[in-house]
Scaffold this active site. Structure first.
Site, PDB file in Angstrom:
ATOM      1  N   ASP A  76      23.179  35.527  35.070  1.00  0.00           N
ATOM      2  CA  ASP A  76      23.251  34.238  34.444  1.00  0.00           C
ATOM      3  C   ASP A  76      23.657  34.974  32.545  1.00  0.00           C
ATOM      4  OD1 ASP A  76      22.594  31.651  32.314  1.00  0.00           O
ATOM      5  OD2 ASP A  76      20.023  32.767  33.156  1.00  0.00           O
TER       6      ASP A  76
ATOM      7  N   ASP B 174      21.964  33.108  28.858  1.00  0.00           N
ATOM      8  CA  ASP B 174      20.919  32.897  28.332  1.00  0.00           C
ATOM      9  C   ASP B 174      19.610  33.338  28.699  1.00  0.00           C
ATOM     10  OD1 ASP B 174      22.661  32.478  26.256  1.00  0.00           O
ATOM     11  OD2 ASP B 174      22.072  29.817  26.535  1.00  0.00           O
TER      12      ASP B 174
END
Length: 312
Positions: free
Chosen positions: A65, A67
């Protein structure tokens, strides 16, 4: 689709959009990576062999992922700052993005209405612009705002997979084009991201499927794994957000990085590996590789989503 017959029409439609978004993202990621391989020399693989990942396991890969996992904060907020600097939108829009970033960082929750509003606004910003233009700007914005916000510990984890000869992919709701810029700058294999529709290289202001978020991420990883002949039970995935539990649950080696409260609780219950680079706390469960201690716009669309998510 026959297996979805028991679902309500609305739920079937949502599931279909997630599958479409995932497949579109996987196709875009593989196309971009193949183009890069056609024009670049193959990277050298280090002789260092960490305990995990397993060196030379061609059936394994890693999915990160973006952020708050790889990058501090929301990538699309920083991208929005860069677009504002280049007069893509007005001051009032920047103020709204700043509020969304604050909500993203402090509230740790999503507001569906705000997400829809932000998504529509972001799409309108990129509509009519060329894909090549946004990618070029993305390169500049990475240097201006993003490079210094990469978590060294997470980057070391990604490098451990690369050193073991495995492919490493970003998986994010951010536009696939900007995600690919970040992946390339970090030396990763490629990126899965939200795909915005374009015709003759110009954004139409529409999405292909839906933002690559939650279940759509899992669908993208599943589609890419099938296309790459990967064994998901031998793959690893890394995220900070409970929204990514579907993706984390797909692989045999899930990691909670800088986890939100819900993911931390879920990870502890399943003995998933934990690491919090925000405070320097050690993993609460099984230790992670020693290397971890070291040191498009295509989805303008996702500006909204990434801005509110407690996701990246």
């Amino acid at each position: 689709m026959a297996a979805l017959g028991w679902l309500t029409p609305r739920r079937r439609a949502a599931t279909a959009r997630s599958v479409l978004a995932g497949e579109a993202s996987a196709e875009a990621a593989r196309k971009s990576t193949q183009e890069a391989l056609d024009t670049q020399d193959s990277p050298e693989v280090s002789d260092r062999e960490p305990q995990f990942p397993v060196h030379g396991d061609a059936l394994a890969a890693a999915f990160f992922d973006l952020d708050n996992t790889v990058m501090q904060g929301a990538a699309l907020f920083h991208f929005g700052r860069g677009l504002y600097k280049r007069k893509f939108f007005e001051t009032r829009d920047l103020a709204r993005f700043a509020w969304q970033q604050a909500w993203f960082r402090l509230a740790g929750v999503e507001d569906p209405e705000h997400m829809q509003e932000a998504r529509d606004s972001a799409l309108s910003i990129v509509q009519g612009h060329r894909v090549s233009e946004l990618m070029s700007i993305g390169e500049e914005i990475y240097d201006e705002y993003m490079a210094e916000r990469i978590w060294p510990g997470t980057r070391a984890l990604a490098q451990a997979h690369l050193d073991a000869g495995q492919k490493v992919w970003l998986v994010t709701a951010a536009p696939v084009e900007i995600a690919q810029v970040i992946a390339r700058r970090l030396g990763l294999t490629g990126a899965l991201g939200t795909v915005a529709e374009s015709v003759d290289g110009v954004y139409t202001g529409k999405l292909v499927g839906e933002p690559l978020h939650g279940p759509a991420k899992a669908e993208a990883v599943r589609a890419l794994a099938a296309a790459e002949d990967l064994d998901l039970s031998r793959c690893a995935a890394y995220s900070d957000s409970h929204n990514d539990i579907p993706m984390l649950s797909l692989v045999g080696h899930p990691y909670a990085i800088n986890p939100d409260a819900k993911l931390r609780k879920h990870a502890r219950g399943l003995d998933w590996r934990l690491r919090d680079y925000r405070t320097g706390r050690k993993a609460a469960k099984v230790g992670i590789p020693a290397a971890a201690g070291v040191g498009a716009v295509a989805g303008g669309t996702a500006a909204a989503i990434a801005l509110h998510r407690r996701r990246r």
